[in-house]
Each structure stands twice: as structure tokens, then as C-alpha cells.
Design a protein around this motif. Structure first.
Motif, PDB file in Angstrom:
ATOM      1  N   ILE A  18       0.835  -1.209   0.000  1.00 30.01           N
ATOM      2  CA  ILE A  18       0.000   0.000   0.000  1.00 30.01           C
ATOM      3  C   ILE A  18       0.866   1.253   0.000  1.00 30.01           C
ATOM      4  CG2 ILE A  18      -1.690   1.292   1.342  1.00 30.01           C
ATOM      5  CD1 ILE A  18      -2.666  -1.544   2.336  1.00 30.01           C
ATOM      6  N   LEU A  19       1.927   1.240   0.798  1.00 30.66           N
ATOM      7  CA  LEU A  19       2.819   2.399   0.811  1.00 30.66           C
ATOM      8  C   LEU A  19       3.499   2.589  -0.540  1.00 30.66           C
ATOM      9  CD1 LEU A  19       4.592   2.239   4.307  1.00 30.66           C
ATOM     10  CD2 LEU A  19       2.517   3.426   3.651  1.00 30.66           C
ATOM     11  N   GLY A  20       3.799   1.467  -1.213  1.00 28.25           N
ATOM     12  CA  GLY A  20       4.426   1.554  -2.528  1.00 28.25           C
ATOM     13  C   GLY A  20       3.481   2.040  -3.602  1.00 28.25           C
ATOM     14  N   GLY A  21       2.180   1.754  -3.427  1.00 27.14           N
ATOM     15  CA  GLY A  21       1.182   2.226  -4.377  1.00 27.14           C
ATOM     16  C   GLY A  21       0.664   1.130  -5.288  1.00 27.14           C
ATOM     17  N   ILE A  22      -0.568   0.668  -5.035  1.00 26.92           N
ATOM     18  CA  ILE A  22      -1.176  -0.381  -5.865  1.00 26.92           C
ATOM     19  C   ILE A  22      -2.660  -0.054  -6.077  1.00 26.92           C
ATOM     20  CG2 ILE A  22       0.332  -2.370  -5.596  1.00 26.92           C
ATOM     21  CD1 ILE A  22      -2.505  -1.928  -3.192  1.00 26.92           C
ATOM     22  N   ASP A  23      -3.265  -0.740  -7.053  1.00 23.51           N
ATOM     23  CA  ASP A  23      -4.685  -0.540  -7.350  1.00 23.51           C
ATOM     24  C   ASP A  23      -5.550  -1.683  -6.824  1.00 23.51           C
ATOM     25  OD1 ASP A  23      -4.377   1.885  -9.044  1.00 23.51           O
ATOM     26  OD2 ASP A  23      -3.224   0.506 -10.295  1.00 23.51           O
ATOM     27  N   TYR A  24      -4.971  -2.873  -6.746  1.00 22.46           N
ATOM     28  CA  TYR A  24      -5.683  -4.043  -6.250  1.00 22.46           C
ATOM     29  C   TYR A  24      -4.748  -4.794  -5.295  1.00 22.46           C
ATOM     30  CZ  TYR A  24      -8.427  -3.233 -10.535  1.00 22.46           C
ATOM     31  OH  TYR A  24      -9.167  -2.673 -11.537  1.00 22.46           O
ATOM     32  N   LEU A  25      -5.337  -5.416  -4.269  1.00 24.60           N
ATOM     33  CA  LEU A  25      -4.495  -6.134  -3.308  1.00 24.60           C
ATOM     34  C   LEU A  25      -5.188  -7.383  -2.790  1.00 24.60           C
ATOM     35  CD1 LEU A  25      -1.948  -6.305  -1.538  1.00 24.60           C
ATOM     36  CD2 LEU A  25      -3.131  -4.870   0.149  1.00 24.60           C
ATOM     37  N   HIS A  26      -4.442  -8.481  -2.796  1.00 24.58           N
ATOM     38  CA  HIS A  26      -4.872  -9.738  -2.165  1.00 24.58           C
ATOM     39  C   HIS A  26      -3.897 -10.061  -1.046  1.00 24.58           C
ATOM     40  CE1 HIS A  26      -5.921 -13.980  -1.552  1.00 24.58           C
ATOM     41  NE2 HIS A  26      -4.632 -14.247  -1.678  1.00 24.58           N
ATOM     42  N   VAL A  27      -4.426 -10.284   0.151  1.00 22.62           N
ATOM     43  CA  VAL A  27      -3.615 -10.690   1.301  1.00 22.62           C
ATOM     44  C   VAL A  27      -3.844 -12.178   1.525  1.00 22.62           C
ATOM     45  CG1 VAL A  27      -3.215 -10.402   3.774  1.00 22.62           C
ATOM     46  CG2 VAL A  27      -3.750  -8.414   2.360  1.00 22.62           C
ATOM     47  N   SER A  28      -2.782 -12.957   1.480  1.00 21.57           N
ATOM     48  CA  SER A  28      -2.934 -14.404   1.598  1.00 21.57           C
ATOM     49  C   SER A  28      -3.315 -14.807   3.018  1.00 21.57           C
ATOM     50  CB  SER A  28      -1.639 -15.115   1.193  1.00 21.57           C
ATOM     51  OG  SER A  28      -0.563 -14.657   1.991  1.00 21.57           O
ATOM     52  N   PRO A  29      -4.318 -15.683   3.183  1.00 19.66           N
ATOM     53  CA  PRO A  29      -4.660 -16.208   4.508  1.00 19.66           C
ATOM     54  C   PRO A  29      -3.474 -16.962   5.105  1.00 19.66           C
ATOM     55  CG  PRO A  29      -6.424 -16.623   2.933  1.00 19.66           C
ATOM     56  CD  PRO A  29      -5.242 -16.139   2.141  1.00 19.66           C
ATOM     57  N   TYR A  30      -3.392 -16.981   6.416  1.00 14.87           N
ATOM     58  CA  TYR A  30      -2.225 -17.553   7.081  1.00 14.87           C
ATOM     59  C   TYR A  30      -2.052 -19.042   6.809  1.00 14.87           C
ATOM     60  CZ  TYR A  30      -5.091 -19.875  10.668  1.00 14.87           C
ATOM     61  OH  TYR A  30      -5.971 -20.698  11.322  1.00 14.87           O
ATOM     62  N   ASP A  31      -3.139 -19.742   6.466  1.00 17.54           N
ATOM     63  CA  ASP A  31      -3.073 -21.193   6.261  1.00 17.54           C
ATOM     64  C   ASP A  31      -3.048 -21.581   4.791  1.00 17.54           C
ATOM     65  OD1 ASP A  31      -5.636 -20.350   5.755  1.00 17.54           O
ATOM     66  OD2 ASP A  31      -6.623 -21.826   7.022  1.00 17.54           O
ATOM     67  N   GLU A  32      -2.847 -20.607   3.916  1.00 11.59           N
ATOM     68  CA  GLU A  32      -2.887 -20.867   2.473  1.00 11.59           C
ATOM     69  C   GLU A  32      -1.850 -21.893   2.038  1.00 11.59           C
ATOM     70  OE1 GLU A  32      -3.833 -17.785  -0.922  1.00 11.59           O
ATOM     71  OE2 GLU A  32      -1.691 -17.720  -0.500  1.00 11.59           O
ATOM     72  N   ALA A  33      -0.749 -22.001   2.785  1.00 21.88           N
ATOM     73  CA  ALA A  33       0.346 -22.882   2.383  1.00 21.88           C
ATOM     74  C   ALA A  33       0.018 -24.358   2.564  1.00 21.88           C
ATOM     75  CB  ALA A  33       1.610 -22.539   3.176  1.00 21.88           C
ATOM     76  N   PHE A  34      -0.988 -24.685   3.379  1.00 25.62           N
ATOM     77  CA  PHE A  34      -1.179 -26.111   3.667  1.00 25.62           C
ATOM     78  C   PHE A  34      -2.626 -26.586   3.673  1.00 25.62           C
ATOM     79  CE2 PHE A  34      -0.764 -23.755   7.632  1.00 25.62           C
ATOM     80  CZ  PHE A  34      -1.858 -24.171   8.386  1.00 25.62           C
ATOM     81  N   ARG A  35      -3.593 -25.700   3.382  1.00 27.43           N
ATOM     82  CA  ARG A  35      -4.973 -26.187   3.293  1.00 27.43           C
ATOM     83  C   ARG A  35      -5.856 -25.147   2.615  1.00 27.43           C
ATOM     84  NH1 ARG A  35      -6.329 -25.782   9.748  1.00 27.43           N
ATOM     85  NH2 ARG A  35      -6.596 -23.534   9.868  1.00 27.43           N
ATOM     86  N   GLU A  36      -7.048 -25.617   2.211  1.00 30.18           N
ATOM     87  CA  GLU A  36      -8.033 -24.693   1.668  1.00 30.18           C
ATOM     88  C   GLU A  36      -8.464 -23.745   2.779  1.00 30.18           C
ATOM     89  OE1 GLU A  36     -12.416 -25.589   0.372  1.00 30.18           O
ATOM     90  OE2 GLU A  36     -11.111 -26.145  -1.295  1.00 30.18           O
ATOM     91  N   ASN A  37      -8.485 -22.468   2.478  1.00 30.12           N
ATOM     92  CA  ASN A  37      -8.727 -21.478   3.521  1.00 30.12           C
ATOM     93  C   ASN A  37     -10.070 -21.681   4.210  1.00 30.12           C
ATOM     94  OD1 ASN A  37      -7.656 -19.216   0.979  1.00 30.12           O
ATOM     95  ND2 ASN A  37      -6.366 -20.417   2.311  1.00 30.12           N
ATOM     96  N   GLY A  38     -10.052 -21.550   5.513  1.00 25.37           N
ATOM     97  CA  GLY A  38     -11.284 -21.570   6.279  1.00 25.37           C
ATOM     98  C   GLY A  38     -11.858 -20.167   6.399  1.00 25.37           C
TER      99      GLY A  38
END
Length: 614
Positions: free
Chosen positions: A324-344
Motif C-alpha cells: 500500500i505504501l508503494g502504491g497499488i490498485d488491487y491487493l490480495h492478502v494471503s490467509p495464514y493457512d494458504e500454504a497447507f490447506r483450503e482457507n477456512g
């Protein structure tokens, strides 16, 4: 003495020069030199311990957004509110579930229709008429379902402006060793789809420049920027075959970056991108009203771990902040468990709320380029611009991005950086919290079982990597041993009083914890008899001697000789780094090795786990 508060406005801090600071620091460093405060980044940028206006003496720092090279933002003040769209990517196999989750996300503040298209198992059931596509823009990035998405979108009479349905034929299948952009039939089909979409959906952006495969393969910021420019040039030149002017192609571009854990570097990366892109556009003769492109970002998967996964929330928050500080138009924040399961639902909500905190509580949607003017960030931005432009020219000299990938030169450059990153983690010169430092050996872990997708491999693949994978494999191996009835306990032979052995005992405990090995701190041993008693009581397969150098000289070799004579199957080591001659002397007494700072802990733990397997 009292000071009248009315006089405080006339007070000022004394003025100091860089030389004054250097003199003060030298006094504090004692035996170290000022050079010890410098460090090198993976971009081969030498970071200084102090930045001042002297670092920008010959550089014109841009004052307002929308001016000159657009470093401070594409949009001029007053043109557009400096905000971004919350584009959390819904991840589910079933379309009906995706609809439900999207509806819930929109009710909770999300402002774009975004889901993982390629993760769906029933793509054919997608029906955009069931969504509010007239008022809420689509943001859909795909690797393999571009045509189907367009067909679905073309059935809708009205779509919200500024939507995105895009794919990147260059990077989409690099993880499989395939380069779609080098396949004439695939590229021709893609070009036709772009033309068709432009006729019916003129406001939708369809050409994606996705640098996340390079980032998640280990690339540094300079490489990401240079590759992004190279891909853009490729698409601009390719679309000329259809009679498109560069300005027409630019209107369709979406640049998508992954944002890593180096906070200031990632801010500088996005700022540098705008300057580099403006330079490209000027080369094509475009006006300032034509060179605005969409910039999207997602938090890195490279930095996430299955070990201590809640720490991923903090990593993602840090990365989102930098984006955000760098400047973007769209942003997705990965859920903490994305690396090992379908997000809850919980992890998805936390990820989405991360953006809302930054927007609604930190008010980052009210300002533009808050990092501008910082001597450090401005200097870093300038260095990235210079280095990325130089690398872009090298790629161009190779024949462009496609030829660079076909020859394997780009993959080789990225692999060199990746290997340095991984080695630094294995030697604990780069900290990964919960993995190589502050690990919890009793943690219950959800391990990933899978292998990289492989295609025909007509080029060298760029596989997605996570920085802690080697450590995760160690922990999985340790868990297998525990599940088979092994007790992964190591004994620490603590010489002297607590203050004598604690520093090294703490260090060894931390190292062994990374491999799931627990430590038993023996009672304070002040004589050889104390050591003998502790070993006879515990009889563990592995011990490490911890104490001061003076105690090592008195007891180290005697302990090794006694254990070797009475319990030859026990593996004993010593904490600390020693000269080759000293270590050889210890080995001759029965001490097998040592644990020391910046040792390769993956190699060390691998060898130790062999003890319990045997």
C-alpha cells in the motif's frame, strides 16, 4: 532551572554532520570497524547504516504524484482518491460455495469480485449473471481458463468499468517448464481472444504481466522489475501484428507483483516500477494521459511457512503494508493457512480485515506515497531503477523475455539468488520465525504432500518455493520418528553455574528445536563425577556439552574420553566454534562434532536425526 514554555518554540536541536556520527559510532563499536554496519541485499545493493541528504545530492526528488517519472504515483493530486480495491481471492472448489463466500465478503467490505478461477473443479457452472457485475468490478487472473472466462463474461450485457479478466501466456506455465508464448498457435489464439474481448468488453483489462512465478521462484526485486518491463515490451510488439498501437495495448495491461518480507525494498520496488514504466512509455511516444497502467499485488507465498503458521498473519500484514505504501490498485492478502490447506472462514476473514485495518484504522487510503522524501527509500528506489534498467537491457540484448527463458539464462540468474536465500536461512543468517529461530518442537504441524506439476518441460521450469521448505521437511521427518515411538530428547551437559552454561545451552536448544528435538538440561555439573552421574541417569543417544571455553579446556576432552570408553554408542558434541586444530583434538577424545553460530542447521539436524533412526 525552569524554562518558560513560551521560549520553547525558539529552542532547536544541535546540528551534527555525518562525520560527527561516524566518530560517535566508532567509539561505540570498540573492536569492530564501521564497515561491519554495512550489509548486502540480494539485489547486490550495499545498504548503509545511515542515509542523509548527501545520498540524494545529485538526484532530483519528485515532489508530487503524477509528475515526471511518476515515482510518487501515476495519478496527480485531485485526479483520484489514493485508495486501492480489496481483491481477496476466494478459494473453493465449488461454484455455489464461491458465490456464497463472495456474497459474504462483499457484505463485509470487499469491493471487487475475485476468486481463484483455476482452483474451481466445476468451471462450466460459473454464471456471472448471479453476481452484481454491473456495480462491482471483476478481478480475475487465470493461468488456464482465459477463454472460458471471456465466454462467460461476454454473455453479460453490462460489466462494471475497470474490471480485470487477464492471463499471462509468458509466465502462466513456467512452473511446468512450458512457455506458451513460444507456441505460435497458443499465442495466435490468445491474440484473437484479446481482440474479441476488446470489441465487446472495451473497458476490461485482459493482458496480464504476472511476476509472481518469478518472485516465488526466488527472484530478487531487480529481476522482477526487469522481467516485468520485458514482458510488457513483448506484448506491445506482439499486438502490433493485429494493427494495435502501443497506447491500445497499454490500456489493457495489468502488472501483478508479489510482495515479499523486505519491507523497504518492496516499497522501493513499486516506486521504481513506475519510473521504469514511464521511461518505457516515453520510448513509445505515449503521452502522460496514455501511460497509466493498473498495478496489482498479492502477499508472497515464498515467505510463508507451515511451521508456526499464525506468524504468517504478521508476515502478510507487513507485506500488505509495504504494498500500500508503494502504491497499488488491487491487493490480495494471503490467509495464514494458504500454504497447507483450503482457507477456512476464519483465516479468510483475518486476511481481509488486514486490509481494512490499514484502510480504515491506519488511514492509508487518505495519503499518497507517505514514504516519499525518506533518504533511505529514495536512495533505494534510485538504485533499483538503475539496476533493473541495466538488467532489462541485458534481457533485450538476448532477444527479449521469451528468448531469455528459452535459453535458460533468466532461470539461471533467478536460481543463483534462490540458492543464496535458502543457504542464508539454513545458516540462520536470515531469520524465519518459528522455523529456524524460536521454533516450537512440540507443535502439531499440517504437512504438505505433493510434487511440482510437470509438463513437457520445453524450457527449464521455475518452480514455486517456500523459503522454509527444507526445515519443514526436517520437522516432518522428526514427527515420523515420534509417531513410530522414538523420543527425540537430547541431553545438555551443563558445566558450571547457570551464567556459565546458559548462553550456549540456549543457543543449542534453539538449534535442536528447529528439527523437533527437545532438550534436557542436566543439573549443574562442576565435576566429572557430576557429568558421569547425569549420563548414567538419562542414557540418551545424544549429548551436547555447554559451558565456557575455560571449562572446556578442563573438562571437554575428559568427558569425551569417558563417554567413548563407557558408552561408545552415545553421540556427544560440544557447543562453540573452534579452529580446525582444536576440533581435531576434541574428536580424538571422542567428541564427534560441534554446534556453532551460522552453521548449516539443515545439514546438522539431518545428521542428528540419523541417530534416532538407527
Amino acid at each position: 532551572m525552569t524554562i518558560n514554555h513560551k521560549d520553547l518554540k525558539h529552542q532547536s536541536f544541535p546540528s551534527y554532520t555525518v562525520d560527527d556520527w561516524v566518530t560517535s559510532v566508532k567509539n561505540s563499536l570498540k573492536n569492530n570497524t564501521i564497515d561491519s554496519l554495512y550489509s548486502e541485499t540480494y539485489e547486490n545493493i550495499r545498504l548503509k547504516p545511515l542515509y542523509s541528504n548527501e545520498d540524494l545530492e545529485f538526484t532530483m526528488v519528485e515532489q508530487i504524484p503524477g509528475a515526471n517519472l511518476r515515482i510518487r504515483g501515476f495519478d496527480s493530486i485531485g485526479e483520484q482518491q489514493p485508495s486501492w480495491k480489496v481483491s481477496q481471492r476466494i478459494m473453493n472448489r465449488n461454484w455455489d460455495e464461491v458465490k456464497t463466500l463472495l456474497t459474504r465478503a462483499l457484505a463485509n467490505g470487499q469491493d471487487s469480485l475475485s476468486f481463484d478461477v483455476d482452483y474451481l473443479s466445476n468451471m462450466e457452472e460459473i454464471d456471472f449473471s448471479e453476481l452484481d457485475t454491473q456495480n462491482i468490478p471483476l478481478f480475475l487472473l487465470t493461468k488456464k481458463n482465459f477463454q472460458l472466462l471471456l465466454e462467460k463474461a461476454l454473455k453479460i450485457k453490462t460489466l462494471a468499468p475497470d474490471g480485470v479478466i487477464a492471463t499471462d501466456p509468458i509466465s502462466c506455465n513456467l512452473h511446468q517448464g512450458e512457455l506458451d508464448a513460444d507456441n505460435p498457435s497458443i499465442l495466435e489464439k490468445w491474440g484473437s481472444q484479446i481482440l474479441l474481448a476488446n470489441q465487446t468488453l472495451p473497458s476490461i483489462k485482459t493482458i496480464l504481466i504476472d511476476t509472481t512465478p518469478y518472485h516465488n521462484g526466488g527472484a530478487n526485486a531487480v529481476q522482477e522489475l526487469a522481467i516485468a518491463l520485458s514482458e510488457a515490451v513483448f506484448y506491445i510488439e506482439h499486438m502490433k501484428r493485429y494493427g494495435w498501437q502501443p497506447s491500445q495495448t497499454v490500456k489493457k495491461l495489468v502488472f501483478h507483483f508479489a510482495i515479499g518480507g523486505n519491507f523497504f525494498m518492496e516499497i522501493a520496488k513499486l516506486r521504481a516500477f513506475r519510473a521504469l514504466w514511464t521511461t518505457i512509455e516515453k520510448a513509445y511516444g505515449l503521452s502522460s494521459s496514455e501511460d497509466r497502467v493498473a498495478v496489482s499485488a498479492e502477499t508472497s507465498t515464498f515467505t510463508k511457512t507451515v511451521l508456526d503458521p499464525y506468524v504468517n498473519m504478521l508476515r502478510a500484514g507487513n507485506e500488505a503494508f509495504a504494498a500500500i505504501l508503494g502504491g497499488i490498485d488491487y491487493l490480495h492478502v494471503s490467509p495464514y493457512d494458504e500454504a497447507f490447506r483450503e482457507n477456512g472462514e476464519f483465516s479468510a476473514r483475518i486476511a481481509r480485515n488486514t486490509q481494512f485495518i490499514l484502510k480504515e484504522e491506519a488511514y492509508l487510503n487518505k495519503i499518497s506515497d507517505p514514504a516519499g522524501g525518506s533518504y533511505y527509500i529514495e536512495s533505494l528506489t534510485n538504485e533499483l531503477i538503475e539496476k533493473a534498467w541495466e538488467l532489462f537491457q541485458k534481457i533485450d540484448a538476448l532477444g527479449g523475455i521469451v528468448e531469455g527463458l528459452k535459453s535458460g539464462w533468466i532461470q539461471n540468474e533467478i536460481n543463483q539468488v534462490l540458492n543464496n536465500r535458502l543457504l542464508d536461512v539454513e545458516k540462520r543468517q536470515q531469520s524465519v520465525i518459528g522455523a529456524n529461530v524460536y521454533a516450537n518442537p512440540t507443535e502439531q504441524i499440517s504437512f504438505i504432500h505433493g510434487t511440482p506439476e510437470k509438463g513437457d518441460c520445453n524450457i527449464i521450469p521455475i518452480y514455486p518455493v517456500r523459503i522454509a521448505q527444507a526445515l519443514e521437511k526436517l520437522r516432518e521427518r522428526a514427527d515420523d520418528l515420534v509417531s513410530n515411538g522414538k523420543s527425540l530428547n537430547a541431553g545438555l551437559i551443563c558445566l558450571g553455574s547457570l551464567k556459565d552454561y546458559k548462553p550456549r545451552a540456549d543457543f543449542v536448544t534453539g538449534v535442536l528445536a528447529t528439527g523437533g528435538i527437545k532438550t534436557d538440561w542436566g543439573h549443574e555439573c562442576t565435576t566429572l563425577e557430576d557429568v558421569k552421574k547425569y549420563i548414567e541417569e538419562t542414557k540418551l543417544p545424544y549429548y551436547c556439552i555447554c559451558g565456557t571455553d575455560d571449562m572446556y579446556k578442563e573438562y571437554g576432552k575428559r568427558i569425551g574420553e569417558w563417554i567413548h570408553a563407557n558408552y561408545p554408542s552415545i553421540h556427544v558434541e560440544i557447543a562453540g566454534r573452534f579452529s580446525a586444530e582444536e576440533m581435531e583434538s576434541y574428536r580424538s577424545s571422542g567428541i564427534a562434532g560441534s554446534i556453532y553460530l551460522h552453521q548449516n542447521i539443515v545439514e546438522k539436524i539431518t545428521s542428528l536425526l540419523n541417530l534416532w533412526e538407527v
